[in-house]
Design an enzyme around this catalytic site. Structure first.
Site, PDB file in Angstrom:
ATOM      1  N   TYR A 170      -6.266   0.667   0.438  1.00 24.37           N
ATOM      2  CA  TYR A 170      -6.008   0.111   1.769  1.00 24.37           C
ATOM      3  C   TYR A 170      -6.855  -1.139   2.001  1.00 24.37           C
ATOM      4  O   TYR A 170      -6.477  -2.035   2.757  1.00 24.37           O
ATOM      5  CB  TYR A 170      -6.303   1.174   2.824  1.00 24.37           C
ATOM      6  CG  TYR A 170      -5.670   0.906   4.170  1.00 24.37           C
ATOM      7  CD1 TYR A 170      -4.285   0.773   4.308  1.00 24.37           C
ATOM      8  CD2 TYR A 170      -6.446   0.791   5.322  1.00 24.37           C
ATOM      9  CE1 TYR A 170      -3.701   0.532   5.537  1.00 24.37           C
ATOM     10  CE2 TYR A 170      -5.864   0.560   6.558  1.00 24.37           C
ATOM     11  CZ  TYR A 170      -4.500   0.433   6.658  1.00 24.37           C
ATOM     12  OH  TYR A 170      -3.928   0.192   7.886  1.00 24.37           O
ATOM     13  N   LYS A 222      -8.596  -2.240  11.141  1.00 23.67           N
ATOM     14  CA  LYS A 222      -8.173  -1.167  12.050  1.00 23.67           C
ATOM     15  C   LYS A 222      -9.367  -0.645  12.853  1.00 23.67           C
ATOM     16  O   LYS A 222      -9.215  -0.236  14.005  1.00 23.67           O
ATOM     17  CB  LYS A 222      -7.516  -0.026  11.263  1.00 23.67           C
ATOM     18  CG  LYS A 222      -6.135  -0.376  10.719  1.00 23.67           C
ATOM     19  CD  LYS A 222      -5.116  -0.586  11.832  1.00 23.67           C
ATOM     20  CE  LYS A 222      -3.697  -0.642  11.299  1.00 23.67           C
ATOM     21  NZ  LYS A 222      -2.708  -1.012  12.323  1.00 23.67           N
TER      22      LYS A 222
HETATM   23  N1  LIG Z   1       2.962   2.961   7.320  1.00 20.96           N
HETATM   24  C1  LIG Z   1       1.838   3.661   7.411  1.00 20.96           C
HETATM   25  O1  LIG Z   1       1.475   4.445   6.535  1.00 20.96           O
HETATM   26  C2  LIG Z   1       0.988   3.502   8.629  1.00 20.96           C
HETATM   27  C3  LIG Z   1      -0.026   4.413   8.849  1.00 20.96           C
HETATM   28  C4  LIG Z   1      -0.836   4.244   9.943  1.00 20.96           C
HETATM   29  C5  LIG Z   1      -0.614   3.168  10.787  1.00 20.96           C
HETATM   30  N2  LIG Z   1       0.398   2.283  10.551  1.00 20.96           N
HETATM   31  C6  LIG Z   1       0.551   1.158  11.455  1.00 20.96           C
HETATM   32  O2  LIG Z   1       1.794   1.207  12.097  1.00 20.96           O
HETATM   33  C7  LIG Z   1       2.079  -0.117  12.585  1.00 20.96           C
HETATM   34  C8  LIG Z   1       3.509  -0.454  12.260  1.00 20.96           C
HETATM   35  O3  LIG Z   1       3.699  -0.543  10.854  1.00 20.96           O
HETATM   36  P1  LIG Z   1       4.941   0.108  10.118  1.00 20.96           P
HETATM   37  O4  LIG Z   1       4.397   1.045   9.133  1.00 20.96           O
HETATM   38  O5  LIG Z   1       5.946   0.537  11.117  1.00 20.96           O
HETATM   39  O6  LIG Z   1       5.523  -1.115   9.260  1.00 20.96           O
HETATM   40  P2  LIG Z   1       6.582  -2.251   9.683  1.00 20.96           P
HETATM   41  O7  LIG Z   1       6.526  -3.283   8.614  1.00 20.96           O
HETATM   42  O8  LIG Z   1       7.882  -1.649   9.974  1.00 20.96           O
HETATM   43  O9  LIG Z   1       5.966  -2.829  11.029  1.00 20.96           O
HETATM   44  C9  LIG Z   1       4.981  -3.852  11.029  1.00 20.96           C
HETATM   45  C10 LIG Z   1       5.480  -4.870  12.015  1.00 20.96           C
HETATM   46  O10 LIG Z   1       4.527  -5.917  12.194  1.00 20.96           O
HETATM   47  C11 LIG Z   1       5.285  -7.091  12.437  1.00 20.96           C
HETATM   48  N3  LIG Z   1       4.508  -8.307  12.239  1.00 20.96           N
HETATM   49  C12 LIG Z   1       3.785  -8.671  11.144  1.00 20.96           C
HETATM   50  N4  LIG Z   1       3.280  -9.919  11.343  1.00 20.96           N
HETATM   51  C13 LIG Z   1       3.698 -10.320  12.590  1.00 20.96           C
HETATM   52  C14 LIG Z   1       3.529 -11.508  13.356  1.00 20.96           C
HETATM   53  N5  LIG Z   1       2.832 -12.568  12.900  1.00 20.96           N
HETATM   54  N6  LIG Z   1       4.093 -11.565  14.595  1.00 20.96           N
HETATM   55  C15 LIG Z   1       4.809 -10.531  15.082  1.00 20.96           C
HETATM   56  N7  LIG Z   1       5.019  -9.379  14.398  1.00 20.96           N
HETATM   57  C16 LIG Z   1       4.472  -9.298  13.153  1.00 20.96           C
HETATM   58  C17 LIG Z   1       6.421  -6.986  11.412  1.00 20.96           C
HETATM   59  O11 LIG Z   1       7.481  -7.871  11.733  1.00 20.96           O
HETATM   60  C18 LIG Z   1       6.793  -5.521  11.557  1.00 20.96           C
HETATM   61  O12 LIG Z   1       7.782  -5.370  12.543  1.00 20.96           O
HETATM   62  C19 LIG Z   1       1.061  -1.028  11.925  1.00 20.96           C
HETATM   63  O13 LIG Z   1       0.029  -1.311  12.832  1.00 20.96           O
HETATM   64  C20 LIG Z   1       0.548  -0.201  10.788  1.00 20.96           C
HETATM   65  O14 LIG Z   1      -0.755  -0.559  10.376  1.00 20.96           O
HETATM   66  C21 LIG Z   1       1.218   2.441   9.509  1.00 20.96           C
END
Ligand SMILES: NC(=O)c1ccc[n+]([C@@H]2O[C@H](COP(=O)([O-])OP(=O)(O)OC[C@H]3O[C@@H](n4cnc5c(N)ncnc54)[C@H](O)[C@@H]3O)[C@@H](O)[C@H]2O)c1
Length: 269
Positions: free
Chosen positions: A158, A165
């Protein structure tokens, strides 16, 4: 029957839908099922077009949160679209970005540019969105961001997103405090363990970490994106009205179980 969540008729602004796997997309589904009106904000026009089908019937705006001017322009766009009296009851920040294009380096070799860009997009955008959205919020609105279950586990797969985070977790506390000076607006996070989304698929070595995390849950089954969305909907709703400045961990007990007998046995084979 009592509407436990009380989200019916609420208006929620949701940032971060990229596709059907996105946490934000699942949050849209839960909120709509609970009777809320959702307005989505996606990164750019290309994402707007690629998500048109799945966000069918919803208002979708664009905002690249790396551009201060685009976040600043958002309230005026919302007013132009919905009228002067538009107010939101909730805002979801489900945005993260890390440039892993140079591969995963040892943490002390993290490129400064990549680290600062990740903080900007994944953390500072939460501050800017809160600040710019202030005039368009009902006084008891709820903000929810999506964090990770632990920032104390230095997962090599990570990398520097761990400290980013951690900054987000602290940021929501400070936002909750500063908004309490003039409102009842709440700020919380869902601390999710590894999920299957496209963002995670881009992290080098992620699948191995995901499978390990699944084994380490107390139920032997990974957390689903829908389960994370359910908790986000709860935090957006009046049902969680006394929860503020918190991160709710959604990890199916993983953090208690790193010494699971079966995992330890496999290590010693
Ligand atoms: N996938 C996992 O395992 C996991 C675990 C814990 C937390 N998260 C968190 O969940 C949240 C969503 O991620 P996800 O897993 O749904 O993936 P995802 O890729 O579907 O979502 C990430 C989003 O961030 C947006 N983004 C990135 N750069 C951007 C910018 N400059 N302007 C506007 N939007 C922007 C992307 O367009 C996307 O829609 C994140 O904060 C991620 O860290 C994910």
């Amino acid at each position: 029957m009592r509407d436990f969540l009380g989200l019916a008729g609420k208006r929620i602004l949701i940032f971060g839908v990229a596709n059907r796997k996105s946490v934000a997309y699942h949050i849209v589904q839960v909120c709509r099922e609970a009777g809320a009106e959702c307005v989505c904000v996606v990164r750019d026009q290309a994402t707007r077009e690629s998500t048109a089908k799945i966000l069918n019937g919803l208002e979708v705006l664009t905002c690249d949160v790396e551009q201060e001017s685009e976040i600043a322009a958002l309230p005026a766009q919302l007013v132009a679209r919905f009228g002067q009296s538009i107010k939101f009851d909730g805002v979801v920040h489900s945005i993260a970005f890390a440039d892993y294009s140079e591969g995963m380096k040892p943490f002390h070799e993290t490129p400064k540019r990549a680290f600062l860009q990740a903080v900007d997009i994944s953390c500072f955008s939460f501050v800017e969105i809160a600040n710019q959205m202030r005039p368009l919020l009902n006084s008891d609105a709820a903000f929810v961001t999506i964090s990770i279950s632990t920032t104390r586990m230095a997962s090599e797969s990570y990398g520097y997103m761990g400290p980013v985070k951690a900054a987000l977790d602290s940021t929501l506390v400070f936002l909750a405090k500063s908004f309490s000076g003039f409102s009842k607006v709440r700020f919380n996070a869902v601390g999710a363990s590894p999920l299957k989304t496209s963002a995670s698929a881009g992290i080098p070595g992620y699948i191995d970490a995901y499978l390990y995390a699944e084994k380490a849950t107390l139920r032997g089954q990974a957390v689903t994106t829908a389960e994370v969305a359910n908790v986000a909907a709860f935090l957006l709703s009046p049902a969680s009205s006394a929860i503020n400045a918190q991160k709710l961990i959604v990890d199916a007990g993983m953090e208690t179980n790193y010494f699971d007998r079966e995992i330890v046995r496999k290590m010693n084979l």
